[in-house]
Write a protein that holds these residues in place. Sequence first.
Motif, PDB file in Angstrom:
ATOM      1  N   TRP A  47      -2.384 -11.398   5.592  1.00 35.91           N
ATOM      2  CA  TRP A  47      -1.700 -10.238   6.188  1.00 35.91           C
ATOM      3  C   TRP A  47      -2.130  -8.967   5.465  1.00 35.91           C
ATOM      4  CZ3 TRP A  47       3.793  -9.973   8.442  1.00 35.91           C
ATOM      5  CH2 TRP A  47       4.028 -11.034   9.323  1.00 35.91           C
ATOM      6  N   MET A  48      -2.076  -8.984   4.150  1.00 35.19           N
ATOM      7  CA  MET A  48      -2.402  -7.789   3.385  1.00 35.19           C
ATOM      8  C   MET A  48      -3.882  -7.421   3.543  1.00 35.19           C
ATOM      9  SD  MET A  48       0.531  -7.077   2.384  1.00 35.19           S
ATOM     10  CE  MET A  48       0.022  -5.574   1.582  1.00 35.19           C
ATOM     11  N   TRP A 294     -11.018   9.513   2.441  1.00 30.90           N
ATOM     12  CA  TRP A 294     -10.747   8.910   1.137  1.00 30.90           C
ATOM     13  C   TRP A 294      -9.535   7.978   1.186  1.00 30.90           C
ATOM     14  CZ3 TRP A 294     -13.769   8.043  -2.663  1.00 30.90           C
ATOM     15  CH2 TRP A 294     -14.835   8.883  -2.924  1.00 30.90           C
ATOM     16  N   ALA A 295      -8.540   8.350   1.987  1.00 32.13           N
ATOM     17  CA  ALA A 295      -7.406   7.440   2.179  1.00 32.13           C
ATOM     18  C   ALA A 295      -7.889   6.123   2.776  1.00 32.13           C
ATOM     19  CB  ALA A 295      -6.364   8.089   3.096  1.00 32.13           C
ATOM     20  N   GLY A 296      -8.833   6.210   3.716  1.00 29.37           N
ATOM     21  CA  GLY A 296      -9.399   4.997   4.287  1.00 29.37           C
ATOM     22  C   GLY A 296     -10.127   4.152   3.258  1.00 29.37           C
ATOM     23  N   VAL A 297     -10.822   4.810   2.339  1.00 31.28           N
ATOM     24  CA  VAL A 297     -11.511   4.078   1.264  1.00 31.28           C
ATOM     25  C   VAL A 297     -10.504   3.342   0.395  1.00 31.28           C
ATOM     26  CG1 VAL A 297     -12.909   4.332  -0.824  1.00 31.28           C
ATOM     27  CG2 VAL A 297     -13.490   5.638   1.245  1.00 31.28           C
ATOM     28  N   PHE A 298      -9.406   4.011   0.035  1.00 34.86           N
ATOM     29  CA  PHE A 298      -8.374   3.356  -0.784  1.00 34.86           C
ATOM     30  C   PHE A 298      -7.691   2.230  -0.011  1.00 34.86           C
ATOM     31  CE2 PHE A 298      -8.371   7.611  -2.991  1.00 34.86           C
ATOM     32  CZ  PHE A 298      -8.896   7.134  -4.175  1.00 34.86           C
ATOM     33  N   THR A 302      -7.361  -1.722  -1.130  1.00 29.42           N
ATOM     34  CA  THR A 302      -6.106  -2.489  -1.153  1.00 29.42           C
ATOM     35  C   THR A 302      -6.195  -3.709  -0.252  1.00 29.42           C
ATOM     36  OG1 THR A 302      -5.167  -1.083   0.593  1.00 29.42           O
ATOM     37  CG2 THR A 302      -4.689  -0.473  -1.684  1.00 29.42           C
ATOM     38  N   GLY A 303      -7.002  -3.617   0.805  1.00 29.52           N
ATOM     39  CA  GLY A 303      -7.188  -4.777   1.664  1.00 29.52           C
ATOM     40  C   GLY A 303      -8.027  -5.849   0.983  1.00 29.52           C
ATOM     41  N   VAL A 309      -2.245  -7.245  -4.701  1.00 32.02           N
ATOM     42  CA  VAL A 309      -1.092  -6.433  -4.302  1.00 32.02           C
ATOM     43  C   VAL A 309       0.119  -7.324  -4.085  1.00 32.02           C
ATOM     44  CG1 VAL A 309      -0.171  -4.885  -2.550  1.00 32.02           C
ATOM     45  CG2 VAL A 309      -2.533  -4.641  -3.290  1.00 32.02           C
ATOM     46  N   VAL A 310      -0.119  -8.458  -3.414  1.00 31.67           N
ATOM     47  CA  VAL A 310       0.971  -9.414  -3.189  1.00 31.67           C
ATOM     48  C   VAL A 310       1.507  -9.936  -4.515  1.00 31.67           C
ATOM     49  CG1 VAL A 310       1.560 -11.670  -2.237  1.00 31.67           C
ATOM     50  CG2 VAL A 310       0.152 -10.093  -0.910  1.00 31.67           C
TER      51      VAL A 310
END
Length: 388
Positions: A47-48, A294-298, A302-303, A309-310
């Motif tokens: 999911w993440m 840049w938000a897309g890069v971050f 995270t993906g 992250v989990v």
Amino acid sequence: MRVGNWIKLSHLSAGFIAVLVGYTSSVAIIFQAAHAAGATDAELNSWMWALGIGMGISCIGLSLRYRSPVLTAWSTPGAALLATSLSGLTMEQATGVFLFSSLLITLSGVTGWFQNLMQHMPRHIAGAMLAGILLRFSMDLFLAMQTQWLLAGLMFLTFLLARIWLPRYTVPLALVAGIACAASLGLIQADGLAWFPATPRFMKPEFSWSALVGVGVPLFIVTMTSQNVPGLAVLRANGYQIPATPLISWTGALGVVLAPFGGFAFNLAAITAAICMSPDADPDPRQRYKASIWAGVFYLLTGIFGATVVGLFAAFPVELIAAIAGIALLGTLGNSLALALSDEHGREAALVTFVCTASGMSLLGIGSAFWGLVFGMSVHLMLRRSIR
């Protein structure tokens, strides 16, 4: 074009803050939704992965295509809906719900259903349904004080003080205060935390009419009314006149592709998008799209490290997760209630929608969000005819 034009501190910071706010404000709700469907650790990691990759691709692709700060997000109200509606469904049935909802979003963009649907769905009814969905999560903030009063109380106090002095960073600061308090109390279990990439896992969709009607349709409506509508409004308010059809169509199509991996819904962002559209991101409005890139890069990062992250959030005490989710949703809940009660003539219908949705009732295997719409719209139509 020179590399230096793309590496600007204001673009980097705006993109990072947007992602930080997006994750810290609602990732806990994603976990609750996945657990409601009985997700294993591997499925939750998928999911993440799907959500991070989907948001990263759409942010970068749409921002480059239209040279505008187009920021996408997962549907936080949709996740809240799933957390209260997926209990009793298998992961395969939940995947079928995601695929069905994303197909509806795609069709609404391609065919123009979006405009027609909004004309027939009163905003106060949509606001009341959303408020009913979010009520329990905001209440959990105060329920967390029963078992960890210092932790939850400190987070709430930090939130209030930040609202006065640093309103843009209220949720991250509350999270930092919560983490510091939990660490000092020995409540963080980070022994098994390790950095390793997430692995996508294909989940074969299974279609159940009760799940599609009871969860899929409300997920579609919530995503469109509470995410895409304000997302478009933020773009328009900042002077970016991008056609709505391709934005809705592409986010819906992305959901269709990633639904079998856990990408339950993708849509336009509103609150986090405003961060990338502010003068702080760049004085020149024509250059602010780089902050969204840049938000897309971050988001991609995270993906890729979705499993970490989990694991990071799994190390936190449940009271911290409940408190940060409740704090993050207070504003949305307040706005939804204000919208629901703004129309004096529609107040009774809105209250019926709100109470029915918040009740958690289930009839014929269909969840309360759908019945809240049914009863609320029935009252709305009856009272409107009586006035005439």
